[in-house]
Motif scaffolding. Structure first.
Motif, short mmCIF file in Angstrom:
data_model
loop_
_atom_site.label_atom_id
_atom_site.label_comp_id
_atom_site.label_asym_id
_atom_site.label_seq_id
_atom_site.Cartn_x
_atom_site.Cartn_y
_atom_site.Cartn_z
N GLN A 163 -22.20 8.88 -64.45
CA GLN A 163 -20.80 8.61 -64.13
C GLN A 163 -20.20 9.74 -63.29
OE1 GLN A 163 -18.92 7.13 -67.72
NE2 GLN A 163 -16.90 7.09 -66.74
N ALA A 164 -21.02 10.36 -62.43
CA ALA A 164 -20.53 11.47 -61.62
C ALA A 164 -20.99 11.40 -60.17
CB ALA A 164 -20.96 12.80 -62.22
N LEU A 165 -21.84 10.45 -59.83
CA LEU A 165 -22.31 10.38 -58.44
C LEU A 165 -21.15 10.19 -57.47
CD1 LEU A 165 -24.88 10.33 -56.65
CD2 LEU A 165 -24.79 7.83 -56.78
N VAL A 216 -29.88 7.80 -62.76
CA VAL A 216 -28.60 7.76 -62.05
C VAL A 216 -27.77 6.62 -62.62
CG1 VAL A 216 -27.46 7.46 -59.83
CG2 VAL A 216 -29.68 8.63 -59.94
N CYS A 217 -26.66 6.95 -63.24
CA CYS A 217 -25.75 5.93 -63.75
C CYS A 217 -24.38 6.14 -63.12
CB CYS A 217 -25.64 6.01 -65.27
SG CYS A 217 -24.46 4.81 -65.96
N ASP A 218 -23.88 5.09 -62.50
CA ASP A 218 -22.54 5.20 -61.93
C ASP A 218 -21.87 3.84 -61.91
OD1 ASP A 218 -20.64 7.09 -61.06
OD2 ASP A 218 -20.86 6.46 -58.98
N GLY A 233 -19.84 -2.93 -65.51
CA GLY A 233 -19.65 -2.22 -64.25
C GLY A 233 -20.33 -0.87 -64.14
N LEU A 234 -20.96 -0.40 -65.21
CA LEU A 234 -21.81 0.80 -65.15
C LEU A 234 -23.26 0.33 -65.04
CD1 LEU A 234 -20.54 3.42 -67.77
CD2 LEU A 234 -20.51 3.64 -65.29
N CYS A 235 -23.99 0.91 -64.09
CA CYS A 235 -25.38 0.50 -63.86
C CYS A 235 -26.28 1.71 -63.81
CB CYS A 235 -25.47 -0.30 -62.56
SG CYS A 235 -27.08 -1.11 -62.30
#
Length: 207
Positions: free
Chosen positions: A126-128, A156-158, A198-200
């Motif tokens: 949640q930071a990309l 990578v989660c965003d 909405g988080l992937c």
């Protein structure tokens, strides 16, 4: 295309504290992703391993992993000393002995120079989008790749840009744009093991 300005300054203690208070209330499903990371590390690595979290914020993920996995040594990298202060308050002394906190800004060209080692797991949760424009994603992923050990995992989660998720298409990417950026950084065998509200999550393993 100009960078997208942030509405808050997470280097400010009050803004950092407000983010901490609301993050898990707004998105309680963050815990599902934390559980996935912990299970992955537990099943894939039994010996001491090095975990790097980029954009580590107030330390929710570090607390989750360090409290359950005693073979993990954790590096938290964030541009906010206020976030690091909040994060360290969450750990007991034994957990704290296995964590180190580095100040750095991955908007800067040589941000990875502060990380003088390689890692078995690199997580950005949640930071990309704090790159402040999606055009920087490929170069960022290329830099991360140089920090991974052989067989190392990159997670990578965003937020997605989608009709039922985030709407700013300069800051956030859709699934295909995420995949394209990772492929352009020479990652292969990209998996998407988890997507909630909405988080992937995208998962890659170094060959």
């Amino acid at each position: 295309m100009n960078d997208v300005p942030s509405p808050i300054d997470l280097r400010n203690y009050d803004d950092a504290l407000e983010w901490q208070i609301t993050a898990n209330v707004k998105r309680p499903w963050r815990q599902d992703f934390f559980g996935y990371y912990t299970k992955l590390i537990r099943t894939q690595t039994v010996d001491k391993c090095q975990v790097l979290e980029l954009g580590s914020g107030p330390g929710f993920l570090a607390q989750h992993i360090l409290s359950q996995l005693f073979h993990v040594e954790y590096t938290a990298f964030d541009f906010s000393d206020a976030m690091h202060r909040l994060a360290q308050q969450k750990l007991n002394s034994a957990e704290r002995s296995r964590a180190r906190y580095l100040i750095g800004n991955f908007k800067e060209a040589n941000w990875k120079n502060a990380l003088a080692q390689k890692y078995d797991y690199i997580i950005i949760h949640q930071a990309l989008h704090e790159l402040r424009h999606k055009k920087y994603a490929t170069d960022f992923h290329k830099a991360v790749k140089t920090l991974l050990n052989p067989k190392g995992h990159y997670l990578v989660c965003d937020h997605l840009c989608a009709p039922d998720a985030m709407k700013n298409d300069q800051l956030y990417m859709n699934k295909q744009e995420h995949l394209d950026a990772l492929k352009q950084a020479s990652f292969e065998n990209i998996k998407m093991p988890l997507e909630i509200e909405g988080l992937c999550l995208f998962e890659m393993i170094m060959e």
